[in-house]
Design an enzyme around this catalytic site. Structure first.
Site, PDB file in Angstrom:
ATOM      1  N   LYS A  87       0.949  -1.209   0.012  1.00 39.41           N
ATOM      2  CA  LYS A  87      -0.119   0.083  -0.055  1.00 39.41           C
ATOM      3  C   LYS A  87       0.906   1.495   0.156  1.00 39.41           C
ATOM      4  CE  LYS A  87      -4.439  -1.553   1.336  1.00 39.41           C
ATOM      5  NZ  LYS A  87      -4.334  -3.014   1.626  1.00 39.41           N
ATOM      6  N   GLU A 109      -9.795   7.209   3.082  1.00 44.22           N
ATOM      7  CA  GLU A 109     -10.675   6.244   3.579  1.00 44.22           C
ATOM      8  C   GLU A 109     -10.005   4.790   4.224  1.00 44.22           C
ATOM      9  OE1 GLU A 109     -10.239   5.872   0.504  1.00 44.22           O
ATOM     10  OE2 GLU A 109      -9.743   3.726   0.162  1.00 44.22           O
ATOM     11  N   SER A 377       1.790  -9.853  -0.657  1.00 45.10           N
ATOM     12  CA  SER A 377       1.371  -8.266  -0.974  1.00 45.10           C
ATOM     13  C   SER A 377       1.733  -7.755   0.394  1.00 45.10           C
ATOM     14  CB  SER A 377      -0.199  -8.266  -1.148  1.00 45.10           C
ATOM     15  OG  SER A 377      -1.018  -8.966  -0.392  1.00 45.10           O
TER      16      SER A 377
HETATM   17  C1  PLP Z   1      -5.188  -3.800   1.126  1.00 44.21           C
HETATM   18  C2  PLP Z   1      -4.371  -5.184   1.045  1.00 44.21           C
HETATM   19  C3  PLP Z   1      -4.981  -6.022   0.030  1.00 44.21           C
HETATM   20  C4  PLP Z   1      -5.905  -5.971  -0.888  1.00 44.21           C
HETATM   21  O1  PLP Z   1      -6.044  -4.691  -1.598  1.00 44.21           O
HETATM   22  P1  PLP Z   1      -5.873  -4.723  -3.215  1.00 44.21           P
HETATM   23  O2  PLP Z   1      -6.197  -3.168  -3.552  1.00 44.21           O
HETATM   24  O3  PLP Z   1      -6.613  -5.962  -3.803  1.00 44.21           O
HETATM   25  O4  PLP Z   1      -4.317  -5.100  -3.484  1.00 44.21           O
HETATM   26  C5  PLP Z   1      -4.033  -7.186  -0.280  1.00 44.21           C
HETATM   27  N1  PLP Z   1      -2.992  -7.451   0.653  1.00 44.21           N
HETATM   28  C6  PLP Z   1      -2.692  -6.791   1.527  1.00 44.21           C
HETATM   29  C7  PLP Z   1      -1.204  -7.034   2.687  1.00 44.21           C
HETATM   30  C8  PLP Z   1      -3.300  -5.611   2.032  1.00 44.21           C
HETATM   31  O5  PLP Z   1      -2.962  -4.705   2.858  1.00 44.21           O
END
Ligand code: PLP
Length: 394
Positions: A87, A109, A377
């Site tokens: 993020k 948000e 992610s």
């Molecule tokens: C917020 C988040 C997601 C989901 O958001 P996307 O916009 O689909 O990437 C996925 N993995 C993590 C670790 C997150 O914090």
């Protein structure tokens, strides 16, 4: 591919917003078109990504998993970034843009609080006052993230009454923006919302796939058979997929939250169970009932429970360029434990959906010893207490 209408991916996307927001979107679109080509902006952003966020992230060969799965498994380690997830890529990009635009304040948000924390972090760094809207119910469940944002200097406002969640937070942030557009930039957290957000957020995240593509070519002298990412709003997945779209031989596989079951209200598998509609300014796939009322959603991971999805994913689905699979809460929980034990890497529950999807694909493919990339992610520290609770009760 046919020439696209501006702000559309095929028939998806667009700007379905009140007139109050249009001037803000037009100003943002023009500023982004300018700065995304501006050399100084690109250099400054690159420096922030390297010096502050910790890019490039590793492309790590998971040797133990590779042996167990009979595949060559690489992990793109977005979990190693500052604040613990992808993020920050988007928040640094948008906060820098807000500064260049002369904005005096940013708002955001947040659902579980991850995007709020990343925004508050970028705002602190750039000395921009920051206000984060968060549903009261979410604020109760994620009290520590509320406090974290305050520590970082942000103002946090609980919204939506007792039961307020992410949708209330988005609505309140939009309302704020329409009142204060002259001085405020609204940092949306995924590839969702009206144009230019889906394109802009994808561009800021596309560094994930650009790095991964170069790294895999360097290490393996070839492209992967398939790449995997979880899909909530879809930003980490678009970030990974984008660099591979033209490589037709590379399969792009998104993992959605299959939740407890595929009954309405039990999951957030928007692309496999939804149909087109308009949510928060964009035409995309939505989970909705026959009357078009948006369904409640569920996932074991807070970051995936969103009833819409980025419009570019809806397009990639209909073009059959990307595939989207469901991963149940139980399979995600098993993958969370498997990666922790086999590699010593505790992934976010969101990312665990991508790990589970990769495992399932490897088990079913005819390709021998396939080469794959899984996007991790985020890191799982935030999920450890919840997983402990779930495992105790199981
Ligand atoms: C917020 C988040 C997601 C989901 O958001 P996307 O916009 O689909 O990437 C996925 N993995 C993590 C670790 C997150 O914090």
């Amino acid at each position: 591919m046919a020439k696209q209408r501006k702000g559309y991916f095929g028939r998806f996307g667009g700007q379905f917003v009140s007139e109050l927001i249009m001037p803000a979107l037009e100003e943002l679109e023009a500023a982004y078109a300018y700065y995304s080509q501006d050399k100084t902006f690109r250099i400054e952003l690159k420096q922030l990504m390297q010096q502050y966020a910790g890019r490039p992230t590793l492309l790590y060969k998971a040797e133990n998993l590779s042996k167990e799965w009979k595949a060559r498994v690489y992990l793109k380690r977005e979990d190693l970034l500052h604040t613990g997830s992808h993020k920050i890529n988007n928040c640094l990009g948008q906060a820098l843009l807000a500064k260049k635009m002369g904005k005096k304040r940013v708002i955001a948000e947040t659902g579980a609080g991850q995007h709020g924390v990343a925004t508050a972090t970028a705002a602190a760094l750039m000395k921009l006052p920051c206000k984060v809207y968060m549903g009261n119910e979410d604020l109760r469940r994620q009290a520590l993230n509320g406090f974290r944002m305050q520590l970082l200097g942000a103002e946090v406002e609980g919204v939506g009454g007792e039961m307020g969640t992410l949708r209330d937070a988005v609505n309140e942030a939009m309302r704020d923006w329409s009142r204060t557009v002259g001085e405020t930039h609204y940092i949306i957290g995924s590839v969702i919302g009206p144009h230019p957000f889906p394109t802009m957020v994808r561009d800021f995240q596309s560094v994930i796939g650009q790095e991964a593509r170069q790294q895999i070519i360097k290490k393996e002298k070839s492209l992967p058979e398939a790449v995997f990412a979880c899909v909530g709003g879809g930003s980490n997945a678009m970030g990974l997929f984008h660099a591979f779209i033209k490589d037709k031989q590379v399969r792009l596989i998104g993992a959605e939250a299959g939740g407890r079951s595929l009954n309405p209200g039990d999951h957030s598998a928007t692309l496999s169970s939804g149909r087109p509609g308009i949510l928060q300014g964009t035409l995309t796939y939505l989970l909705q009932d026959k009357e078009g009322i948006v369904n409640p959603v569920h996932s074991i991971s807070a970051g995936l429970d969103y009833p819409g999805v980025g419009p570019e994913h809806a397009y990639l689905l209909e073009q059959k360029r990307a595939e989207y699979v469901n991963i149940s809460d139980a399979d995600a929980l098993a993958a969370f434990q498997e990666l922790s034990r086999s590699e010593g890497i505790i992934p976010a529950l969101e990312s665990s959906h991508a790990v589970a999807a990769a495992k399932r694909w490897v088990q079913s493919t005819k390709v021998k010893n396939p080469l794959i990339i899984i996007n991790i992610s985020g890191r799982g520290d935030k999920d450890v207490a919840e997983v402990q609770r779930l495992l105790r009760n199981s």
